[in-house]
Design an enzyme around this catalytic site. Structure first.
Site, PDB file in Angstrom:
ATOM      1  N   TYR A  31     109.158 -63.279 -95.747  1.00  0.00           N
ATOM      2  CA  TYR A  31     110.223 -64.110 -95.197  1.00  0.00           C
ATOM      3  C   TYR A  31     109.661 -65.390 -94.608  1.00  0.00           C
ATOM      4  O   TYR A  31     108.444 -65.565 -94.503  1.00  0.00           O
ATOM      5  CB  TYR A  31     111.034 -63.334 -94.157  1.00  0.00           C
ATOM      6  CG  TYR A  31     110.354 -63.152 -92.808  1.00  0.00           C
ATOM      7  CD1 TYR A  31     109.284 -62.286 -92.657  1.00  0.00           C
ATOM      8  CD2 TYR A  31     110.789 -63.847 -91.682  1.00  0.00           C
ATOM      9  CE1 TYR A  31     108.674 -62.109 -91.419  1.00  0.00           C
ATOM     10  CE2 TYR A  31     110.194 -63.683 -90.448  1.00  0.00           C
ATOM     11  CZ  TYR A  31     109.133 -62.816 -90.317  1.00  0.00           C
ATOM     12  OH  TYR A  31     108.523 -62.653 -89.103  1.00  0.00           O
ATOM     13  N   LYS A 145     103.417 -63.177 -94.257  1.00  0.00           N
ATOM     14  CA  LYS A 145     104.633 -63.112 -93.436  1.00  0.00           C
ATOM     15  C   LYS A 145     105.549 -62.039 -94.039  1.00  0.00           C
ATOM     16  O   LYS A 145     106.548 -62.318 -94.710  1.00  0.00           O
ATOM     17  CB  LYS A 145     105.308 -64.496 -93.356  1.00  0.00           C
ATOM     18  CG  LYS A 145     106.230 -64.603 -92.130  1.00  0.00           C
ATOM     19  CD  LYS A 145     106.516 -66.043 -91.799  1.00  0.00           C
ATOM     20  CE  LYS A 145     107.642 -66.224 -90.786  1.00  0.00           C
ATOM     21  NZ  LYS A 145     107.423 -65.665 -89.472  1.00  0.00           N
ATOM     22  N   GLU A 177      97.571 -62.614 -81.366  1.00  0.00           N
ATOM     23  CA  GLU A 177      98.711 -63.538 -81.268  1.00  0.00           C
ATOM     24  C   GLU A 177      99.833 -62.826 -80.545  1.00  0.00           C
ATOM     25  O   GLU A 177      99.630 -61.749 -79.981  1.00  0.00           O
ATOM     26  CB  GLU A 177      99.132 -63.996 -82.673  1.00  0.00           C
ATOM     27  CG  GLU A 177      99.568 -62.852 -83.570  1.00  0.00           C
ATOM     28  CD  GLU A 177      99.928 -63.283 -84.992  1.00  0.00           C
ATOM     29  OE1 GLU A 177     100.294 -64.445 -85.205  1.00  0.00           O
ATOM     30  OE2 GLU A 177      99.852 -62.416 -85.884  1.00  0.00           O
ATOM     31  N   LEU A 201      99.108 -64.614 -88.153  1.00  0.00           N
ATOM     32  CA  LEU A 201      99.918 -65.438 -89.053  1.00  0.00           C
ATOM     33  C   LEU A 201      99.497 -66.901 -88.885  1.00  0.00           C
ATOM     34  O   LEU A 201      99.357 -67.367 -87.746  1.00  0.00           O
ATOM     35  CB  LEU A 201     101.404 -65.301 -88.697  1.00  0.00           C
ATOM     36  CG  LEU A 201     102.316 -66.020 -89.683  1.00  0.00           C
ATOM     37  CD1 LEU A 201     102.502 -65.178 -90.945  1.00  0.00           C
ATOM     38  CD2 LEU A 201     103.668 -66.323 -89.064  1.00  0.00           C
TER      39      LEU A 201
HETATM   40  C1  LIG Z   1     103.519 -62.774 -85.796  1.00  0.00           C
HETATM   41  C2  LIG Z   1     103.854 -64.227 -85.722  1.00  0.00           C
HETATM   42  N1  LIG Z   1     102.887 -65.106 -85.387  1.00  0.00           N
HETATM   43  C3  LIG Z   1     103.139 -66.427 -85.284  1.00  0.00           C
HETATM   44  C4  LIG Z   1     104.415 -66.936 -85.506  1.00  0.00           C
HETATM   45  C5  LIG Z   1     104.666 -68.418 -85.391  1.00  0.00           C
HETATM   46  O1  LIG Z   1     104.767 -68.986 -86.661  1.00  0.00           O
HETATM   47  P1  LIG Z   1     105.581 -70.353 -86.928  1.00  0.00           P
HETATM   48  O2  LIG Z   1     105.013 -71.368 -85.994  1.00  0.00           O
HETATM   49  O3  LIG Z   1     105.295 -70.643 -88.346  1.00  0.00           O
HETATM   50  O4  LIG Z   1     107.017 -70.055 -86.640  1.00  0.00           O
HETATM   51  C6  LIG Z   1     105.442 -66.059 -85.875  1.00  0.00           C
HETATM   52  C7  LIG Z   1     106.783 -66.588 -86.129  1.00  0.00           C
HETATM   53  O5  LIG Z   1     107.755 -65.896 -86.209  1.00  0.00           O
HETATM   54  C8  LIG Z   1     105.161 -64.672 -85.989  1.00  0.00           C
HETATM   55  O6  LIG Z   1     106.128 -63.797 -86.345  1.00  0.00           O
END
Ligand SMILES: Cc1ncc(COP(=O)(O)O)c(C=O)c1O
Length: 290
Positions: A31, A145, A177, A201
Site C-alpha cells: 500500500y 510497505k 522506527e 520503511l
Molecule cells: C512503519 C512506517 N514507517 C515510516 C512511515 C513514514 O513513511 P512516509 O513518510 O512515507 O509516510 C510509515 C508511514 O505510514 C510507516 O507505516
C-alpha cells in the site's frame, strides 16, 4: 466519499471484494499513503517509485503502468474535493483458491480511498505528543510497505492504552522506527535517524526532511541510534506523510529534553513547510505553524 475499486469510482459501501482475496486471507499486498494539499498530490513521484519497489519486492506485476496511477489518483481527488487529504492506495494479489504459493491466474485488486488529513494543531505542536517504547517484533523486510501490519497494530494499540500517540520500536538495543512513522533524535544540535535497510520503511517524509535540513546546513546523520541515546535525546520527532514532523515530548512517561518541543524541531517544521509549498508551486502562501 467516493472510493476506487478495480476501475470503478463508487461509494465504499458499494465496493465489494471477494473473501478469497489474498489481501484478506494472507495480507498478500502492499500500500501507499499519499498526502495532497489544495488538491495537489505531494511528492507523488517518490510515492509511486516506492510503490513500484514494494510491488517488485513481492513479485506482483504493476497493474497500472504508464501513468495510470497518477490519472486514477487525480480523478479520485476530484471526486472528493477538499483542502488537505490523504489518499490510501492498496494493491493485492487478487482472489484465488486459498494456497500460500502464488496463484496461476489472478488479477490484482486495486483499491483507493481519500481521508482528511487532521491538522497538527497548535495545541498538539505546542505541547508535543507522548510515546512509549515497545520491542520491534516485525519481520525482516520492513522496507516493503506491506499491508500485513499486525505487529504495528499491536504496538500502536499498546500506545493507545497508555494514552500515547505512537509506539517507538526497539530491536537489539537500537531504535528502528515508529509503528507508523520514522523517528529522528537530536543531541547537541546533531540530527540522527536510523539508516535505510530492511529494518525500517524508507519514509518519503524522512527523505524529504533530510534533504531540506541538509540544504539548510544542519548536521544530519543516518546512523544507528542506541536506546540510551534515544532516552537521553534533547529532542525526538516523528515523521510521516500525514504527521509531517511531530515533536515528541514524553517517552515512557519521562520528559524528552525539557519536556517541550525544541528549537531544532521548529526549524525543521518551518523548513519542511517552506520546501513543501515551494515544491508544489503554491504562491502567495506562507508556511506557518498550524
Ligand atoms: C512503519 C512506517 N514507517 C515510516 C512511515 C513514514 O513513511 P512516509 O513518510 O512515507 O509516510 C510509515 C508511514 O505510514 C510507516 O507505516
Amino acid at each position: 466519499m467516493i472510493a476506487y475499486l478495480n476501475g470503478a469510482y463508487l461509494p465504499p459501501e458499494k465496493a465489494c471484494i471477494s473473501p478469497l482475496d489474498r489481501g484478506f486471507l494472507f495480507g498478500d499486498g502492499v500500500y501507499e499513503v499519499i498526502p495532497s494539499y489544495d488538491g495537489k498530490l505531494f511528492l507523488l513521484d517518490a510515492h509511486l517509485e516506492r510503490l513500484g519497489r514494494s510491488l517488485a519486492a513481492i513479485r506482483l506485476p504493476d497493474p497500472m503502468p504508464d501513468g495510470g496511477w497518477a490519472e486514477m489518483l487525480e480523478r479520485l481527488l476530484q471526486e472528493n474535493p477538499g483542502a488537505d487529504r490523504s489518499v490510501y492506495l492498496q494493491v493485492t494479489r487478487g482472489a484465488a483458491p486459498r494456497d500460500h504459493a502464488f496463484p496461476g491466474q489472478a488479477s490484482a485488486t486495486v483499491f483507493a480511498m481519500v481521508s482528511p488529513i487532521a491538522p497538527q494543531g497548535s495545541a498538539v505542536a505546542g505541547a508535543g505528543v507522548g510515546t512509549i517504547t515497545v520491542p520491534d517484533l516485525r519481520w525482516g523486510r520492513c522496507d516493503i510497505k506491506s499491508v500485513a501490519l499486525l505487529a504495528n497494530v499491536l504496538a500502536r494499540q499498546q500506545a493507545a492504552e497508555c494514552a500515547a500517540v505512537e509506539a517507538i520500536l526497539l530491536r537489539d538495543g537500537l531504535l528502528t522506527e515508529g509503528a507508523a512513522s520514522n523517528v529522528f533524535v537530536v543531541t547537541d544540535g546533531v540530527v540522527r535517524t536510523t539508516p535505510l535497510g530492511p529494518a525500517i520503511l524508507p519514509g518519503i517524509t524522512r527523505a524529504f526532511l533530510l534533504e531540506v535540513l541538509r540544504a539548510g546546513g544542519r548536521d544530519c546523520r543516518e546512523e544507528p541510534v542506541p536506546e540510551a541515546d534515544l532516552r537521553a535525546a534533547d529532542e525526538i520527532w516523528l515523521t510521516s506523510s500525514t504527521k509531517e514532523v511531530l515533536p515528541v515530548t514524553r517517552l515512557d512517561g519521562q520528559p524528552v529534553g525539557d519536556g517541550r518541543p525544541g528549537p531544532v524541531w521548529r526549524e525543521a517544521l518551518d523548513r519542511y513547510r517552506q520546501a513543501r509549498y515551494r515544491s508544489m508551486h503554491v504562491s502567495g502562501k506562507e508556511a506557518t505553524h498550524d
